[in-house]
Design a protein around this motif. Structure first.
Motif, PDB file in Angstrom:
ATOM      1  N   GLU A  71      18.252  33.206  54.241  1.00 60.14           N
ATOM      2  CA  GLU A  71      19.275  33.178  55.299  1.00 60.14           C
ATOM      3  C   GLU A  71      20.674  33.323  54.716  1.00 60.14           C
ATOM      4  N   ASP A  72      20.915  32.736  53.535  1.00 56.39           N
ATOM      5  CA  ASP A  72      22.223  32.864  52.889  1.00 56.39           C
ATOM      6  C   ASP A  72      22.513  34.316  52.529  1.00 56.39           C
ATOM      7  N   GLN A  77      31.056  36.371  60.563  1.00 56.82           N
ATOM      8  CA  GLN A  77      30.097  35.341  60.187  1.00 56.82           C
ATOM      9  C   GLN A  77      29.050  35.228  61.279  1.00 56.82           C
ATOM     10  N   VAL A  78      27.793  35.110  60.850  1.00 54.88           N
ATOM     11  CA  VAL A  78      26.690  34.994  61.798  1.00 54.88           C
ATOM     12  C   VAL A  78      25.777  33.851  61.379  1.00 54.88           C
ATOM     13  N   GLU A  79      24.943  33.450  62.316  1.00 58.14           N
ATOM     14  CA  GLU A  79      23.881  32.489  62.049  1.00 58.14           C
ATOM     15  C   GLU A  79      22.568  33.111  62.486  1.00 58.14           C
ATOM     16  N   PRO A  80      21.517  32.957  61.672  1.00 56.93           N
ATOM     17  CA  PRO A  80      20.218  33.489  62.069  1.00 56.93           C
ATOM     18  C   PRO A  80      19.672  32.726  63.273  1.00 56.93           C
ATOM     19  N   VAL A  81      19.019  33.463  64.180  1.00 53.34           N
ATOM     20  CA  VAL A  81      18.362  32.861  65.335  1.00 53.34           C
ATOM     21  C   VAL A  81      16.867  32.787  65.070  1.00 53.34           C
ATOM     22  N   ARG A  82      16.291  33.944  64.636  1.00 54.75           N
ATOM     23  CA  ARG A  82      14.871  33.956  64.300  1.00 54.75           C
ATOM     24  C   ARG A  82      14.536  35.221  63.519  1.00 54.75           C
ATOM     25  N   LEU A  83      13.471  35.152  62.736  1.00 56.07           N
ATOM     26  CA  LEU A  83      12.931  36.320  62.045  1.00 56.07           C
ATOM     27  C   LEU A  83      12.286  37.214  63.100  1.00 56.07           C
ATOM     28  N   THR A  84      12.643  38.500  63.104  1.00 59.24           N
ATOM     29  CA  THR A  84      12.093  39.412  64.111  1.00 59.24           C
ATOM     30  C   THR A  84      11.184  40.480  63.522  1.00 59.24           C
ATOM     31  N   GLY A  85      11.196  40.638  62.196  1.00 52.81           N
ATOM     32  CA  GLY A  85      10.311  41.639  61.625  1.00 52.81           C
ATOM     33  C   GLY A  85      10.344  41.689  60.112  1.00 52.81           C
ATOM     34  N   VAL A  86       9.236  42.210  59.570  1.00 54.11           N
ATOM     35  CA  VAL A  86       9.091  42.459  58.138  1.00 54.11           C
ATOM     36  C   VAL A  86       8.700  43.928  58.011  1.00 54.11           C
ATOM     37  N   TYR A  87       9.455  44.677  57.215  1.00 56.64           N
ATOM     38  CA  TYR A  87       9.290  46.131  57.124  1.00 56.64           C
ATOM     39  C   TYR A  87       9.201  46.521  55.659  1.00 56.64           C
ATOM     40  N   SER A 126      15.106  43.032  50.822  1.00 51.77           N
ATOM     41  CA  SER A 126      16.393  43.151  51.494  1.00 51.77           C
ATOM     42  C   SER A 126      16.375  42.302  52.757  1.00 51.77           C
ATOM     43  N   VAL A 127      17.562  42.005  53.245  1.00 49.28           N
ATOM     44  CA  VAL A 127      17.741  41.223  54.463  1.00 49.28           C
ATOM     45  C   VAL A 127      18.708  41.970  55.365  1.00 49.28           C
ATOM     46  N   ALA A 128      18.507  41.845  56.672  1.00 47.67           N
ATOM     47  CA  ALA A 128      19.391  42.514  57.626  1.00 47.67           C
ATOM     48  C   ALA A 128      19.470  41.686  58.899  1.00 47.67           C
ATOM     49  N   ALA A 129      20.516  41.940  59.684  1.00 42.95           N
ATOM     50  CA  ALA A 129      20.736  41.190  60.918  1.00 42.95           C
ATOM     51  C   ALA A 129      20.922  42.121  62.099  1.00 42.95           C
ATOM     52  N   VAL A 130      20.231  41.805  63.185  1.00 46.09           N
ATOM     53  CA  VAL A 130      20.452  42.447  64.481  1.00 46.09           C
ATOM     54  C   VAL A 130      21.317  41.471  65.270  1.00 46.09           C
TER      55      VAL A 130
END
Length: 147
Positions: free
Chosen positions: A46-47, A60-70, A9-13
């Motif tokens: 990212e898509d 709409q968002v753009e990724p800035v950086r990967l912050t974690g893997v859970y 899964s993918v998620a955004a903060v």
């Protein structure tokens, strides 16, 4: 013979100028969480994150950086969490979210499930490398995580 497989899964903060983060209330179980969901098999990471955010918040968002893997050890779900920036739109409920809101880190700590709160708090720590954590769906199995 088939072997069990992981789901990704993918998620955004998505923080705002006041340091609050965009959260959704899921329609299916009423839980407050980050916008995100299952990555499609043929989809770039990212898509998938961008698609899930649009589906759940209308923005709409753009990724800035990967912050974690859970990893949810019970379900075999690996979540990739990104800090992202809002680029267009106004957050609104959708077919997948009953409500959207901006929560402070204090409210996240107080009201959100520990496993989801960690994802947000890890992402707000701008200087930290990506966290790697394991959980059982409710509690972190490694509360300090690794960085």
């Amino acid at each position: 013979m088939t072997h069990p497989r992981h789901s990704v899964s993918v998620a955004a903060v998505i923080p705002d100028e006041q340091g609050r983060v965009l959260v959704i209330q899921r329609r299916d179980n009423g839980a407050w969480q980050l916008p995100g969901g299952v990555l499609e098999l043929d989809e770039a990471i990212e898509d998938g994150m961008r698609r899930e955010v649009v589906e759940e918040t209308g923005v709409q968002v753009e990724p800035v950086r990967l912050t974690g893997v859970y990893k949810n050890m019970k379900l075999g779900v690996v979540a990739l969490v990104f800090r992202a920036q809002l680029v267009a739109g106004t957050p609104r409920p959708t077919e997948e979210s009953a409500a959207v809101d901006w929560w402070t880190p204090e409210r996240v700590r107080a009201e959100m499930n520990e496993t989801f709160a960690a994802r947000i708090l890890d992402a707000l720590d701008a200087d930290a490398p990506p966290a790697v954590r394991h959980h059982d769906g409710v509690r972190l199995l490694d509360p300090t995580g690794s960085r």
